[in-house]
Design an enzyme around this catalytic site. Structure first.
Site, PDB file in Angstrom:
ATOM      1  CB  ALA A 144       3.639  -4.387  -3.166  1.00 32.79           C
ATOM      2  CE  LYS A 145       6.688  -9.253   2.614  1.00 35.69           C
ATOM      3  NZ  LYS A 145       7.609  -8.114   2.441  1.00 35.69           N
ATOM      4  NE  ARG A 146      -0.427  -3.300  -2.660  1.00 36.81           N
ATOM      5  CZ  ARG A 146       0.446  -2.608  -1.931  1.00 36.81           C
ATOM      6  NH1 ARG A 146       1.226  -3.208  -1.052  1.00 36.81           N
ATOM      7  NH2 ARG A 146       0.548  -1.291  -2.083  1.00 36.81           N
TER       8      ARG A 146
END
EC number: 4.1.1.23
Lengths: 270, 270
Positions: free
Chosen positions: A95-97
Site C-alpha cells: 500500500a506504500k502508505r
C-alpha cells in the site's frame, strides 16, 4: 505471524517466493470477465495453483483501488480467502502508505487489524511518527521502502546526506525506533550490488525484493549478498508469474513459472 | 480546474481556506450514528455550512479506508456531492500515494479520473517515474510532500544532501519534471521560517499548508513568507473546524470557526 513461523514455512516449502497479485483487468484472461468478480476469481485461481510454491502473496492496493468500491471488495475477498484457506502464508498489503501519526494509525487499523494482513508496506519520507503506529501492532510487520527497484530510486534515495546515502540513513534511523524487530525493508533486485552494504546495517531483518524477472534483477546475485542465516529474503515476482498466459490454462502456466523460481530457490537454500 | 480558476475563487470568496474532512466515527456527533452513512452525513452538513467560506475540501483517505468497503463508499459519495453541488471548489484526495510508474498510473486513474478529484497528494521518495503518471493527467494537480508538519519531518526531510536539504532537493528536482506547472507542494505551517527559502525555489506553485490551528502554526507568519502574487497558498484546517462541536448544532459551530479564519484571510488579502 512471527519471523520464526515465516522461516519454518520457507524451510518446509524450500521457497522464499512472494507472488505479487497486481491484478489488472486488461491483462487477465478474457473468459474471466464474464464472472461476477473477475479480479477475485483470477487471484483465487493463481493462489490455488501456487500456494505450495510460494510463502507469501502481495496484492498491490493500486490495482484494486483503480476499480473503486468493486476493487476494494475484491481486495477484501482476496485477503479473506488467504487467511481462511492458507493461513500459513505471509500476506503483504503493498500500500506504500504513511501519514502523520493519528492518520497512519487509521491505515494500520485498516490493513493490519480489520483486513488482517500480516504486513503493510510504508513510505519513510514523513519519518518516525508516521511509521510507529504500524510498528505498534503486535505480531505484524512494517515493510519500509528503502531502495526501490525503479529508475526514480536514483532521484532521492541515493542522495548523499550528512550521514550517508538517504536509503542508508533510513535503514539506520529506523533501526533505532521502538519495535524495530518488526521492520522489514524493500530493496530492489535491480540494485544487487547494494545488498552487501545493506546487510551491514540490517543483518537480521527480512528484505522484500521486487525486480527479479520482468525488471531484470538476478536471483543469484541477490542471494549471494542478501541472504542471512534465517534466509532473510522474500523475492517478489508479479507479472512474470501471474501473466505467464492469458488463456484458459493460465493458472497452470503461472504454476510452471513459479515452479521454475522455486526450484532455483531450493538449490540456493541447500 | 486551472490555477486561474482557483485564483478567481479565492478572490471571490476572499478565502484560501481548505477544510480537511478527516472524518472520524469516534468524534462525530452521536446522533449521526443512527443514519445509514454517518460519515457522508457529517461531511455533507460540514460542506453545506461552509462552502462559501472555503475554496477547497480535502478528505484524507485513511479515515475512509479505516472502514473498509463502507468507508470507501462514503468517500465516493463525498466527492460526488462536491463535484455535483459545488463544482467551483478545489478537491484534494489526501492519499499520499506513490509507486513504480505503471502502478502510480492506477492510483492516478482512481483519484483523478474515476473519482474526479482535482488533485491528489503524492509522496516523493520513489522519484520521478512514481510521480509523472499523476502529472500526466490534464487539468489536474499533483501535490507533492515537501516539508510536512509533523515531528518526523526532521528525520529525513531536512537531512543535508549533496545539494541542499532533502526537501529542497525534492522541490528543485521536481521543478525539472514534465508538466511541473501542475505541481503543488505540502509545506507545514509549523515551519513558517522555511517559507522564505521555499519561495525562492518555487515562486509560482501553490503550497498546501497543514498545521495551522491544532498543530500550532501561525497564519500570519505563513502568509508573510509564503504568499505570492496569485496568493499561492491553501491553508488547511481539519480538526479545529470540523470538531468545533459534537452536538446537534455542530455544522453551525464549524461555520463559526471557518468564518473566523476566513475573516483573517480577507484581511490578509486586502
Amino acid at each position: 505471524m512471527t519471523t520464526e513461523q515465516l522461516y519454518n514455512q520457507i524451510q518446509q516449502k524450500k521457497s522464499f517466493l512472494c507472488i505479487g497479485l497486481d491484478t489488472d483487468m486488461e491483462r487477465i484472461p478474457k473468459h474471466l470477465l464474464a464472472t461476477e468478480d473477475p479480479i477475485f476469481e483470477f487471484n483465487k485461481a493463481i493462489i490455488d495453483a501456487t500456494h505450495d510454491l510460494a510463502v507469501s502473496y502481495k496484492p498491490n492496493t493500486a490495482f484494486y483501488e483503480a476499480h473503486g468500491l468493486k476493487g476494494w471488495h475484491s481486495l477484501e475477498k482476496t485477503i479473506d480467502y488467504l487467511n481462511q484457506k492458507h493461513p500459513e502464508v505471509f500476506t503483504i498489503a503493498d500500500a506504500k502508505r504513511g501519514d502523520i501519526g493519528n492518520t497512519s494509525a487509521m491505515y494500520a487499523k485498516a490493513f493490519l487489524q480489520d483486513m488482517n494482513f500480516d504486513s503493510v508496506t510504508v513510505a519513510p519520507y514523513m519519518g518516525k511518527d508516521s511509521v510507529s503506529p504500524f510498528l505498534a501492532v503486535k505480531d505484524k510487520f512494517t515493510i519500509l521502502l528503502a531502495l526501490t527497484s525503479n529508475e526514480g530510486a536514483f532521484d532521492f534515495q541515493i542522495q548523499k546526506t550528512d550521514d550517508d546515502e538517504l536509503y542508508k540513513t533510513v535503514l539506520k534511523t529506523s533501526q533505532t525506533w521502538e519495535n524495530s524487530e518488526n521492520l522489514m525493508y524493500v530493496v530492489g533486485a535491480t540494485k544487487a550490488e547494494y545488498f552487501k552494504e545493506i546487510r551491514k546495517i540490517v543483518p537480521d531483518n527480512f528484505l522484500l525484493v521486487p525486480g527479479v524477472g520482468a525488471q531484470g534483477g538476478s536471483l543469484q546475485e541477490v542471494c549471494k549478498y542478501g541472504m542471512n542465516d534465517k534466509v532473510g529474503l522474500l523475492i517478489n515476482s508479479s507479472r512474470g508469474i501471474i501473466y505467464a498466459s492469458n488463456k484458459e490454462g493460465f493458472a497452470e502456466k503461472a504454476r510452471e513459472e513459479a515452479l521454475k523460481i522455486q526450484e532455483q530457490m531450493a538449490q540456493l537454500l541447500s
